[in-house]
Scaffold this motif. Structure first.
Motif, PDB file in Angstrom:
ATOM      1  N   ASP A  19       0.876  -1.327  -0.028  1.00 49.38           N
ATOM      2  CA  ASP A  19      -0.193   0.114   0.040  1.00 49.38           C
ATOM      3  C   ASP A  19       0.775   1.261  -0.107  1.00 49.38           C
ATOM      4  O   ASP A  19       1.875   1.442   0.594  1.00 49.38           O
ATOM      5  CB  ASP A  19      -0.654  -0.017   1.330  1.00 49.38           C
ATOM      6  CG  ASP A  19      -1.932   1.350   1.161  1.00 49.38           C
ATOM      7  OD1 ASP A  19      -1.610   2.006   1.006  1.00 49.38           O
ATOM      8  OD2 ASP A  19      -3.233   0.635   1.063  1.00 49.38           O
ATOM      9  N   PHE A  20       0.608   1.993  -1.080  1.00 50.04           N
ATOM     10  CA  PHE A  20       1.595   3.457  -1.147  1.00 50.04           C
ATOM     11  C   PHE A  20       1.483   4.039   0.282  1.00 50.04           C
ATOM     12  O   PHE A  20       2.291   5.057   0.265  1.00 50.04           O
ATOM     13  CB  PHE A  20       0.932   4.005  -2.261  1.00 50.04           C
ATOM     14  CG  PHE A  20      -0.134   4.930  -2.170  1.00 50.04           C
ATOM     15  CD1 PHE A  20      -0.062   6.291  -2.675  1.00 50.04           C
ATOM     16  CD2 PHE A  20      -1.328   4.717  -1.497  1.00 50.04           C
ATOM     17  CE1 PHE A  20      -1.225   7.078  -2.720  1.00 50.04           C
ATOM     18  CE2 PHE A  20      -2.246   5.435  -1.352  1.00 50.04           C
ATOM     19  CZ  PHE A  20      -2.481   6.751  -2.077  1.00 50.04           C
ATOM     20  N   LYS A  21       0.488   4.148   1.229  1.00 49.86           N
ATOM     21  CA  LYS A  21       0.637   4.807   2.316  1.00 49.86           C
ATOM     22  C   LYS A  21       1.641   4.421   3.379  1.00 49.86           C
ATOM     23  O   LYS A  21       2.088   5.073   4.196  1.00 49.86           O
ATOM     24  CB  LYS A  21      -0.677   4.786   2.880  1.00 49.86           C
ATOM     25  CG  LYS A  21      -2.096   5.419   2.192  1.00 49.86           C
ATOM     26  CD  LYS A  21      -1.902   7.060   2.864  1.00 49.86           C
ATOM     27  CE  LYS A  21      -2.843   7.812   2.276  1.00 49.86           C
ATOM     28  NZ  LYS A  21      -2.857   9.192   2.895  1.00 49.86           N
ATOM     29  N   ASN A  22       2.086   3.035   3.259  1.00 52.28           N
ATOM     30  CA  ASN A  22       3.175   2.525   3.757  1.00 52.28           C
ATOM     31  C   ASN A  22       4.547   2.789   3.462  1.00 52.28           C
ATOM     32  O   ASN A  22       5.420   2.501   4.121  1.00 52.28           O
ATOM     33  CB  ASN A  22       2.876   0.938   3.911  1.00 52.28           C
ATOM     34  CG  ASN A  22       1.363   0.612   4.557  1.00 52.28           C
ATOM     35  OD1 ASN A  22       0.926   1.275   5.330  1.00 52.28           O
ATOM     36  ND2 ASN A  22       1.025  -0.585   3.992  1.00 52.28           N
ATOM     37  N   ILE A  23       4.551   3.584   2.404  1.00 58.12           N
ATOM     38  CA  ILE A  23       5.904   4.030   2.056  1.00 58.12           C
ATOM     39  C   ILE A  23       5.995   5.574   2.222  1.00 58.12           C
ATOM     40  O   ILE A  23       5.589   6.244   1.313  1.00 58.12           O
ATOM     41  CB  ILE A  23       5.953   3.714   0.516  1.00 58.12           C
ATOM     42  CG1 ILE A  23       5.878   2.304   0.121  1.00 58.12           C
ATOM     43  CG2 ILE A  23       7.447   4.200   0.034  1.00 58.12           C
ATOM     44  CD1 ILE A  23       5.845   1.901  -1.247  1.00 58.12           C
TER      45      ILE A  23
ATOM     46  N   VAL B   8      -2.120  -0.178  -4.376  1.00 56.90           N
ATOM     47  CA  VAL B   8      -0.748  -0.619  -4.426  1.00 56.90           C
ATOM     48  C   VAL B   8       0.288   0.832  -5.068  1.00 56.90           C
ATOM     49  O   VAL B   8      -0.459   1.510  -5.792  1.00 56.90           O
ATOM     50  CB  VAL B   8      -0.345  -1.774  -5.373  1.00 56.90           C
ATOM     51  CG1 VAL B   8      -1.034  -3.067  -4.878  1.00 56.90           C
ATOM     52  CG2 VAL B   8      -0.821  -1.368  -6.855  1.00 56.90           C
ATOM     53  N   ALA B   9       1.322   0.957  -4.605  1.00 66.00           N
ATOM     54  CA  ALA B   9       2.044   2.119  -5.129  1.00 66.00           C
ATOM     55  C   ALA B   9       2.374   1.628  -6.505  1.00 66.00           C
ATOM     56  O   ALA B   9       2.258   2.510  -7.465  1.00 66.00           O
ATOM     57  CB  ALA B   9       3.462   2.185  -4.402  1.00 66.00           C
ATOM     58  N   LEU B  10       3.217   0.342  -6.871  1.00 65.25           N
ATOM     59  CA  LEU B  10       3.745   0.030  -8.204  1.00 65.25           C
ATOM     60  C   LEU B  10       3.503  -1.274  -8.337  1.00 65.25           C
ATOM     61  O   LEU B  10       4.208  -1.947  -7.622  1.00 65.25           O
ATOM     62  CB  LEU B  10       4.555   0.640  -8.700  1.00 65.25           C
ATOM     63  CG  LEU B  10       5.341   0.267  -9.974  1.00 65.25           C
ATOM     64  CD1 LEU B  10       4.405   0.873 -11.090  1.00 65.25           C
ATOM     65  CD2 LEU B  10       6.859   0.849 -10.312  1.00 65.25           C
TER      66      LEU B  10
END
Length: 716
Positions: free
Chosen positions: A67-71, A173-175
């Motif tokens: 999850d892009f929030k986790n990056i 998802v981020a990517l």
């Protein structure tokens, strides 16, 4: 020598370390290979990072599919780079490879230093980022023409000014890059059945919208149909946005508008369904109703308040509470033995069961299958369980309506039989009075003046009785004429009920294409029930018009429709009175006829009289026999000419002898046996046409060949 050996050892270790960093791809599964290992990430922006020989050993290892929030680096800086070094088996260099790119942001993708694709916009001058976040990802070709080490470099940025939420526990998802052989990519995309599920729902809601709008249009007192129509209409809008627009168009730049539209529409559609349920069961609106209404309004704001749980608390909880209230109302109505309540209750239970399965799939307790097929099936079945219950309830109500119509038809048949018996008695009395009148005229020639007065009085009575006789013939045929549309109504209602059972079976089996086909057929059946119900209503209206005493008031009339109706009523009336009656009839009506001003009751009586005579003539010739090839037939035609409108009623009966053709319009003249005719029908018809409408009534006949009556009516 010692230093040279040490140098070789360091080079070997460096080479071994670099080989350990390489992701080796020896095979690609048919459902694709998700590239989620071996990635490294670096904050910043440098074109040198696209090169294959760039040393990224100091970069941070990362899994970009989380999850892009986790990056956090994505949110602290404008641009980051992802790099993946991998080797691929030489056999794949001879094949065409592609991948599905899923992302929450904007990206530029480089393979071995060359850009192979960009999605969204990462502004270099103005620093503006425009994300590209297609719902199911987008395809990208990978031109791998040589074996050995490969480098994927991705320049990536997040559009930070957009609202984001997690849908049912499925992360953003981020990517993510899922690698395929090109032929397997096509199969993978075809195996995504979610669009088919959603298009099936679209078809079901479209049928619901049409049915409930039609029911409300023809009976505006039933407000429940208006609410269910609005529910279906809003769901059509939601499915169009989610399944069509959001699936194929990047909405990142308008995501705020998109989420606002979806959230408001979602709250409104459940509000209207709740309103419709309250209206069906006439439930008073209490504290629970107002609480749910307020919560549906609040769900729009709850959606944006929590990234991870806004969807569940805003959307799913609101709909679950509404369905729970619908189930409670249906349960109470079931306890009161209200018709159809169990159907709504079963639909509510179906929603809860499928919702439970959906979250089991979403949270990973049960495998969701390839392309998340079982999770998608569960949520779609959950959302259609309530509309299907309403459709079944609607079919049940239609069935009860047809039963009520059948009961009323029996009452009409009984009334027709009574009227027929009364008319037969009147015909016998009329015949007896006619014989008495003739005897009195012969015996009392010396009392001519008195006899003439008596004749006028009796003639007036006979004219009225002739009109009543016409009504008797009309009512005798009405039961047969109305039986046809009623049979259609009954048959289609029974078929619709069976189709509902089949629909439930197919739903349980998950055959959504068959569900859509059955729903389409169900809608057609309901349209046919409506059509034939209107046909029966039109027949009863025409019967009342013919039976009503003429006021002499002229009105614009569709003459073709009047001819058609009178011919059918005459045909079925004679069939009811004469056993073994066989005849064919045809209409050759001009479509150029304008509306004509006349007294429809009077012209209808003329037409009924002429049709009765024509069918009687062909029936008598048929019963006499003697000609095996004889086919009884009556033809009615109309056309427009310079003088006005001309109607021809032709039969191939026995014809009228030349000696009698000059007498047929005289009062009391008849060629029928005693008791079967009054001799006033053609006389009254002649007066109606010539004196009442300034037209003309003519006859053309050849004995043994047939007869044609010609009605000429002026347009003004």
């Amino acid at each position: 020598m010692r230093y040279f050996t040490l140098f070789l050892l360091l080079c070997s270790f460096s080479s071994f370390a670099q080989k350990q960093d390489l992701l080796s791809i020896d095979s690609i599964p048919t459902n694709g290979l998700v590239l989620n290992q071996g990635w490294k990430m670096q904050v910043g922006d440098d074109p040198e990072w696209t090169k294959t020989d760039y040393d990224d050993s100091q970069w941070k290892a990362i899994d970009p599919t989380q999850d892009f929030k986790n990056i956090p680096e994505l949110w602290k800086s404008r641009t980051v780079w992802f790099r993946l070094k991998f080797t691929i088996d030489s056999s794949f260099t001879q094949k065409t490879l592609a991948c599905i790119v899923a992302q929450t942001g904007a990206s530029e993708i480089f393979l071995n230093g060359k850009m192979i694709g960009s999605f969204g916009k990462i502004g270099d001058q103005d620093g503006k980022v425009v994300a590209f976040t297609p719902r199911n990802g987008t395809a990208l070709g990978l031109p791998l023409y040589q074996s050995g080490a490969q480098v994927l470099a991705v320049r990536f940025a997040v559009q930070k000014n957009l609202p984001y939420i997690v849908f049912a526990g499925r992360r953003n998802v981020a990517l993510s890059l899922r690698l395929f052989e090109i032929h397997n990519l096509g199969r993978y995309l075809l195996n995504d059945l979610t669009p088919y599920f959603e298009f099936s729902r679209f078809g079901l809601y479209l049928i619901m919208a049409v049915i409930h709008f039609a029911l409300f249009y023809f009976n505006k007192k039933e407000k429940a149909n208006l609410y269910f129509f609005l529910f279906a209409l809003i769901n059509l809008l939601l499915l169009f946005i989610i399944s069509v627009v959001y699936r194929h168009v990047d909405l990142a730049s308008t995501k705020m508008f998109f989420l606002s539209t979806v959230s408001i529409s979602y709250g409104l559609n459940w509000f209207f369904f709740l309103q419709g349920t309250y209206s069906i069961f006439t439930t008073p609106k209490g504290l629970i109703y107002w609480f749910l209404s307020l919560y549906l309004c609040a769900s729009v704001f709850i959606l944006y308040g929590n990234y991870h749980h806004g969807y569940d608390l805003g959307f799913m909880l609101a709909s679950t509470l509404v369905v729970f209230e619908i189930g409670r109302i249906a349960w109470v109505a079931t306890r009161k033995k209200q018709r159809g309540a169990k159907i709504i209750l079963v639909g509510s239970i179906g929603y809860w069961v499928f919702l439970f399965l959906f979250y089991m799939f979403a949270w990973g307790y049960i495998p969701a299958g390839p392309n998340w097929i079982w999770g998608s099936l569960a949520i779609n079945l959950g959302f259609i369980s309530i509309p299907v219950a309403v459709s079944i309830y609607l079919a049940l109500e239609s069935s009860f309506a047809s039963q009520s119509l059948a009961k009323k038809l029996k009452e009409v048949e009984l009334l027709s039989q009574r009227n027929l018996a009364q008319e037969q008695e009147k015909q016998a009395l009329l015949a007896a009075q006619n014989e008495t009148l003739e005897r009195q005229v012969a015996e009392r020639t010396t009392e001519l003046q008195q006899s003439l007065e008596t004749l006028r009085s009796t003639q007036t009575q006979l004219i009225q009785r002739e009109k009543m006789a016409s009504l008797g013939e009309l009512t005798a045929g009405i039961a047969h004429e109305i039986q046809n549309p009623l049979n259609f109504v009954n048959n289609f209602a029974e078929v619709s009920s069976e189709m509902i059972d089949e629909l439930q079976t197919e739903l349980n089996q998950g055959n959504t294409e068959e569900v859509q086909s059955i729903a389409t057929d169900l809608k057609q059946n309901l349209d046919k029930i409506n059509h034939h119900g209107k046909r029966a209503s039109s027949i009863v209206k025409n019967m009342l018009d013919h039976s009503r005493t003429s006021t002499g008031k002229k009105e614009a009339t569709d003459l073709n429709a009047l001819i058609d109706e009178c011919m059918r009523l005459s045909y079925h009336g004679l069939r009811a009175q004469s056993k073994g009656f066989q005849a064919d009839f045809a209409l050759e009506l001009s479509d150029q006829l304008p509306l004509i001003t006349l007294v429809p009751q009077d012209i209808g009586r003329v037409l009924l009289n002429l049709f009765n005579n024509a069918f009687y003539s062909v029936d008598q010739r048929f019963k006499r026999g003697g000609d095996k090839d004889y086919q009884p037939k009556v033809i009615a035609s109309s056309h427009l000419n310079e003088q006005g409108i001309e109607i021809r009623i032709s039969d191939n009966g026995s014809g009228i002898p030349i000696a009698l053709q000059g007498k047929i319009f005289q009062p009391f003249f008849t060629t029928k046996p005693s008791g079967e005719g009054t001799g006033l029908g053609l006389s009254l018809s002649y007066d109606i046409i010539t004196k009442g409408h300034q037209g003309n009534l003519l006859v053309e006949s050849q004995e043994g060949q047939g007869t044609t009556f010609i009605i000429q009516l002026p347009l003004v």
